[in-house]
Design a protein around this motif. Structure first.
Motif, PDB file in Angstrom:
ATOM      1  N   THR A 119      18.582  49.907  21.613  1.00 43.85           N
ATOM      2  CA  THR A 119      19.296  48.714  22.073  1.00 43.85           C
ATOM      3  C   THR A 119      18.650  48.112  23.315  1.00 43.85           C
ATOM      4  O   THR A 119      18.933  46.987  23.676  1.00 43.85           O
ATOM      5  CB  THR A 119      20.773  49.029  22.394  1.00 43.85           C
ATOM      6  N   LEU A 120      17.776  48.884  23.977  1.00 44.42           N
ATOM      7  CA  LEU A 120      17.085  48.352  25.152  1.00 44.42           C
ATOM      8  C   LEU A 120      15.603  48.701  25.058  1.00 44.42           C
ATOM      9  O   LEU A 120      15.250  49.856  24.832  1.00 44.42           O
ATOM     10  CB  LEU A 120      17.664  48.960  26.442  1.00 44.42           C
ATOM     11  N   ALA A 121      14.760  47.694  25.207  1.00 42.63           N
ATOM     12  CA  ALA A 121      13.317  47.942  25.245  1.00 42.63           C
ATOM     13  C   ALA A 121      12.780  47.320  26.521  1.00 42.63           C
ATOM     14  O   ALA A 121      13.239  46.260  26.936  1.00 42.63           O
ATOM     15  CB  ALA A 121      12.634  47.326  24.025  1.00 42.63           C
ATOM     16  N   ALA A 122      11.821  47.995  27.166  1.00 42.78           N
ATOM     17  CA  ALA A 122      11.274  47.444  28.403  1.00 42.78           C
ATOM     18  C   ALA A 122       9.764  47.575  28.432  1.00 42.78           C
ATOM     19  O   ALA A 122       9.205  48.589  28.010  1.00 42.78           O
ATOM     20  CB  ALA A 122      11.888  48.156  29.613  1.00 42.78           C
ATOM     21  N   ILE A 123       9.102  46.511  28.892  1.00 44.65           N
ATOM     22  CA  ILE A 123       7.663  46.525  29.122  1.00 44.65           C
ATOM     23  C   ILE A 123       7.501  46.769  30.616  1.00 44.65           C
ATOM     24  O   ILE A 123       7.931  45.946  31.430  1.00 44.65           O
ATOM     25  CB  ILE A 123       7.039  45.147  28.796  1.00 44.65           C
ATOM     26  N   LEU A 124       6.893  47.891  30.994  1.00 48.92           N
ATOM     27  CA  LEU A 124       6.879  48.254  32.410  1.00 48.92           C
ATOM     28  C   LEU A 124       5.818  47.504  33.198  1.00 48.92           C
ATOM     29  O   LEU A 124       5.991  47.222  34.368  1.00 48.92           O
ATOM     30  CB  LEU A 124       6.684  49.758  32.561  1.00 48.92           C
ATOM     31  N   ASP A 125       4.697  47.214  32.563  1.00 47.22           N
ATOM     32  CA  ASP A 125       3.611  46.612  33.320  1.00 47.22           C
ATOM     33  C   ASP A 125       3.005  45.447  32.545  1.00 47.22           C
ATOM     34  O   ASP A 125       1.991  45.595  31.867  1.00 47.22           O
ATOM     35  CB  ASP A 125       2.554  47.682  33.614  1.00 47.22           C
ATOM     36  N   ALA A 126       3.656  44.293  32.636  1.00 47.45           N
ATOM     37  CA  ALA A 126       3.144  43.124  31.927  1.00 47.45           C
ATOM     38  C   ALA A 126       1.955  42.531  32.673  1.00 47.45           C
ATOM     39  O   ALA A 126       1.117  41.844  32.089  1.00 47.45           O
ATOM     40  CB  ALA A 126       4.244  42.069  31.786  1.00 47.45           C
ATOM     41  N   ASP A 127       1.848  42.820  33.970  1.00 48.88           N
ATOM     42  CA  ASP A 127       0.853  42.131  34.796  1.00 48.88           C
ATOM     43  C   ASP A 127      -0.587  42.413  34.375  1.00 48.88           C
ATOM     44  O   ASP A 127      -1.445  41.539  34.480  1.00 48.88           O
ATOM     45  CB  ASP A 127       1.042  42.505  36.269  1.00 48.88           C
ATOM     46  N   SER A 128      -0.847  43.642  33.899  1.00 41.84           N
ATOM     47  CA  SER A 128      -2.229  43.956  33.552  1.00 41.84           C
ATOM     48  C   SER A 128      -2.742  43.013  32.459  1.00 41.84           C
ATOM     49  O   SER A 128      -3.910  42.640  32.454  1.00 41.84           O
ATOM     50  CB  SER A 128      -2.363  45.415  33.121  1.00 41.84           C
ATOM     51  N   GLY A 129      -1.854  42.595  31.552  1.00 45.12           N
ATOM     52  CA  GLY A 129      -2.267  41.669  30.501  1.00 45.12           C
ATOM     53  C   GLY A 129      -2.477  40.256  31.019  1.00 45.12           C
ATOM     54  O   GLY A 129      -3.281  39.499  30.478  1.00 45.12           O
ATOM     55  N   LEU A 130      -1.757  39.902  32.089  1.00 42.35           N
ATOM     56  CA  LEU A 130      -1.889  38.546  32.629  1.00 42.35           C
ATOM     57  C   LEU A 130      -3.125  38.411  33.512  1.00 42.35           C
ATOM     58  O   LEU A 130      -3.633  37.315  33.710  1.00 42.35           O
ATOM     59  CB  LEU A 130      -0.643  38.187  33.454  1.00 42.35           C
ATOM     60  N   MET A 131      -3.593  39.537  34.060  1.00 44.58           N
ATOM     61  CA  MET A 131      -4.659  39.488  35.049  1.00 44.58           C
ATOM     62  C   MET A 131      -6.032  39.859  34.492  1.00 44.58           C
ATOM     63  O   MET A 131      -7.009  39.825  35.217  1.00 44.58           O
ATOM     64  CB  MET A 131      -4.348  40.453  36.209  1.00 44.58           C
ATOM     65  N   SER A 132      -6.106  40.234  33.226  1.00 40.33           N
ATOM     66  CA  SER A 132      -7.362  40.762  32.687  1.00 40.33           C
ATOM     67  C   SER A 132      -8.464  39.702  32.619  1.00 40.33           C
ATOM     68  O   SER A 132      -8.196  38.514  32.550  1.00 40.33           O
ATOM     69  CB  SER A 132      -7.118  41.323  31.290  1.00 40.33           C
ATOM     70  N   SER A 133      -9.712  40.161  32.639  1.00 44.84           N
ATOM     71  CA  SER A 133     -10.839  39.232  32.541  1.00 44.84           C
ATOM     72  C   SER A 133     -11.114  38.841  31.087  1.00 44.84           C
ATOM     73  O   SER A 133     -11.849  37.912  30.819  1.00 44.84           O
ATOM     74  CB  SER A 133     -12.092  39.874  33.138  1.00 44.84           C
ATOM     75  N   ASP A 134     -10.524  39.572  30.132  1.00 42.46           N
ATOM     76  CA  ASP A 134     -10.756  39.283  28.716  1.00 42.46           C
ATOM     77  C   ASP A 134      -9.871  38.098  28.310  1.00 42.46           C
ATOM     78  O   ASP A 134      -8.651  38.148  28.483  1.00 42.46           O
ATOM     79  CB  ASP A 134     -10.411  40.522  27.889  1.00 42.46           C
TER      80      ASP A 134
END
Ligand code: ADP
Ligand code: ZN
Ligand code: ZN
Length: 738
Positions: free
Chosen positions: A559-574
């Protein structure tokens, strides 16, 4: 002839004695040939009649097969692939064969004994249900039904035999020599009347999708089945497959990772097993060589009706192919990252085109490339917008963690939410795409970070095992007690991995059972299955894991899902990282609240104002995809341009760089009008396993001129002195920019 060797081109040989005049017959068979100083296995791809044999040609040493292993359709696909990916045809064709046959071993032809129906036999016998059932099953199967599949029916079969309706014998070994009973005869493919269990009653959107696909059977057509998680895409595949099977066709189904989705295999098996023991075969890399060979043979002979496999299964010979399904078409595991780097989804498209069969690409989060094909009118879009069975979509919220103290990577509001859901009986799923305890070991006194001696990357701390591990090359060593640079004992482990998170959660929620699912906790056979089973049954209350957890699972109690570290995907060089983050969030969100319980999805981030996250919150996947699409268009990146990545590595950095500098000069002088050249630049991971890595990116507005330039380059560079000591590779349509 194509020889399995890392050399481009095909090679000419003379026929062995006794084969003259049987020209076409050898095409598709393996032969043994002298090749330089060695002897190699090759596949005959063409035959020419010559008036006079050139004396410099060597002769084939031996013909290894009694019948062709590859059909002309397979050779045609191989030729296209070799051309498109600039790979040696021999290596491409070798991948169409099971490993055991590539080395030249004989094909163990299975003698399958079974039964077939004789002309004039009725479809049913009034008042005799079992006889009717057997007759229908035999009518359905073109090549007969194996005795194994008719176990327990001996008495019935004897009655039918006495009445002259059925006979016993050896089933045909290969459809390439005629798919009938014994030698030379060809029986036509009958309609399948055996009982495939009926599907659920499809909803209106599912019906529309199913009808569109089914109407295209027998001709090429590409469909993008874009349906939110849980909208019933799999039911649409099953329905369309049933229709294809009823026409006597084989169906190829590609899935990202079979080991991760035993439920999916179970669902397919349950639906199609009634067609016979071999009706559905599975092909993936974790199988033994022998099991793969058997599955391959069942597919190649036409006996297997459904072939369910991972990436490389797209190359399996299928004489009666009638439909291709690619599930989770956006998944990055479809791209081969070593050797010749094909993309199984793209290969599937070409194969469907060549064979004139429909193709279904399914996803809740289609790749931007596929959405662009829809926009161009090349793929037809089929939408499933509602969750089947009436479940509600989860609520999505951002958790701004700026200036908030994080406890082992968990914010206070997240911990509160977790408690609330757990107390109410819900399951909680936490996603963190980093395994190990901490991503680095750092000296608090001098700042020294323990790095891999072979790679330009920090070592990951695996505390349970007391080891430092390099996630790039696998190198390991013991965790040191003191800093290697200054001797201080004040060593710290900044950052989070799933191992540390597990420890923290066990301390915080000791009363709730927890399962961590990542590569470290699922190494032993059966471990993953056990963990998934406990996740499904609801026994495990907290599920914690890497992307292994995000793929294709159906956990109805979450009933609850959490993404703990979304920032790494926003900051990547790829440049693809934001797209992958988006896919991941939507997939993880799809795990929550599937059944009758509404779900909630939380995303921890330091970038709550990020346009991508805002778009996701307010416009869902569609709005995000539009946003990313505009960014790609402005940046002239795929799907608005075509890429080829040239990689080079060497023990000596200057050599790798020097070679690519020469390559860059070549492209700038020969093809500057059709492509742009970026680099050479160090790869994101500059040194791996002791070798320095550089790369050169080629960007072309049009595909064809880019490919022509690459073709010219491949030939030209053969004579360059800069090639010495350099290992280079070409990645067409690269997915990872590393
Ligand atoms: P997807 O592949 O899109 O994630 P599935 O095909 O797995 O979705 O369906 C999700 C759930 O909904 C499954 O439990 C499935 O059995 C159920 N389902 C699918 N289609 C229907 C339908 N038409 N009626 C009732 N339940 C359905
Ligand atoms: Zn130090
Ligand atoms: Zn390393």
């Amino acid at each position: 002839m194509a020889v399995d060797a890392p050399v481009e081109g095909v090679f000419d040989y003379l026929l062995p004695m006794g084969w003259a005049g049987e020209c076409e017959a050898l095409v598709g068979r393996r032969v043994r040939v002298p090749f330089g100083a060695s002897v190699r296995v090759g596949v005959v791809v063409a035959m020419d009649a010559l008036d006079e044999a050139p004396s410099e040609l060597k002769a084939v040493e031996a013909v290894l097969d009694d019948v062709p292993l590859l059909a002309t359709d397979d050779l045609r696909l191989g030729q296209w692939l070799a051309g498109y990916y600039h790979a040696p045809l021999g290596e491409v064709l070798a991948l169409m064969l099971p490993a055991s046959l590539r080395g030249g071993a004989a094909l163990h032809v299975l003698e399958v004994r079974g039964w077939r129906v004789l002309p004039g036999a009725p479809l049913e016998v009034a008042g005799a249900a079992r006889q009717t059932q057997v007759l229908r099953q035999l009518h359905a199967a073109s090549g007969g039904v194996s005795a194994r599949d008719l176990r327990g029916l001996a008495a019935v079969l004897r009655v039918l035999e006495q009445r002259g309706w059925v006979e016993q014998g050896v089933l045909a070994p290969s459809p390439l020599t005629g798919e009938g009973w014994g030698e030379g005869t060809k029986t036509s493919v009958g309609a399948v009347v055996a009982d495939i269990p009926p599907s659920l009653v499809l909803n209106a959107e599912q019906v529309a999708a199913h009808e569109a696909i089914t109407a295209s059977l027998g001709q090429f057509s590409a469909f993008l089945l874009h349906g939110i998680t849980g909208s019933g895409k799999t039911e649409v595949y099953l329905a369309a497959m049933t229709a294809a099977l009823q026409r006597g066709s084989q169906v190829l189904v590609l899935v990202p990772e079979i080991a991760l989705t035993p439920q999916l295999v179970g669902r397919f098996a349950a639906r199609f097993k009634p067609l016979g023991a071999e009706a559905i075969v599975v092909l993936h890399s974790a199988m033994t060589a022998r099991a793969r060979e058997l599955a391959w043979q069942a597919a190649q002979s036409g006996r297997a009706r459904v072939v369910l496999g991972t990436r490389s299964a797209v190359l399996t010979p299928l004489p009666r192919l009638g439909l291709i399904v690619v599930d989770e078409e956006h998944d990055s595991s479809y791209k081969q990252q070593e050797g010749w780097r094909y993309h199984a989804r793209d290969v599937a498209v070409v194969r469907a085109q060549q064979r004139g069969v429909p193709l279904v690409l399914g996803s809740a989060t289609p790749a931007l490339e596929s959405l662009a094909q829809v926009a161009h009118g090349r793929y037809r879009l089929l939408r499933l917008t509602e969750r089947a069975g009436g479940a509600q979509s989860p609520r999505l919220a951002l958790l701004d963690v700026r200036k908030r103290p994080l406890q082992d990577g968990l914010s206070a509001p997240l911990l509160e939410k977790m408690s609330a859901h757990l107390v109410k009986g819900g399951q909680v799923l936490l996603f963190l795409n980093r395994r190990g305890f901490a991503p680095a070991l750092e000296c608090h006194a001098c700042g020294h970070v323990e790095a891999c001696r072979q790679c330009s990357a920090p070592m990951t701390v695996h505390r349970g095992r007391g080891r430092l591990v390099c996630h790039h090359c696998g190198a390991e060593r013991a965790v040191p007690r003191a800093c290697a640079a200054c001797g201080s004992h004040d060593l710290q482990m900044p950052g989070q991995g799933t191992e540390r998170l597990e420890l923290a959660l066990r301390g915080l929620f000791p009363e709730f059972a927890l399962e961590r699912i990542d590569r470290d906790t699922t190494r032993r056979k059966g471990e993953l299955e056990d963990k998934l089973a406990r996740a499904h049954s609801g026994e495990a209350r907290i599920l914690l894991g890497t992307q292994m957890l995000a793929k294709g699972h159906d956990f109805p109690g979450v009933t609850l899902a959490a993404i703990l570290d979304a920032d790494s995907g926003l900051m990547s060089s790829d440049f693809r990282a934001p797209e992958r983050l988006l896919q991941l969030i939507v997939q993880v969100a799809g795990r929550a609240g599937r059944a009758d319980k509404p779900g909630e999805v939380l995303i921890q981030t330091h970038q709550p104002e990020h346009p991508l996250l805002q778009a996701l919150l307010h416009g869902g996947f569609e709005r995000c995809a539009e946003l990313l699409m505009r960014e790609r268009e402005l940046a002239r990146l795929p799907p608005f341009a075509h890429l080829a990545l040239l990689r080079a590595e060497a023990k000596d950095a200057a050599r790798a760089q020097g070679y690519l500098a020469r390559c860059a000069d070549f492209f700038k002088s020969e093809a500057s009008d059709v492509l742009q050249v970026w680099g050479p630049a160090p790869a994101p991971l500059e040194r791996r396993a002791g070798r320095y890595r550089f790369q050169l990116l080629l960007v072309g507005g049009q595909r064809a001129p880019l490919h022509r330039a690459v073709e010219q380059f491949a030939v030209a560079q053969q004579s360059w002195a800069e090639r010495r000591g350099v290992k280079w590779s070409l990645d067409i349509d690269p997915q990872e920019m590393g």
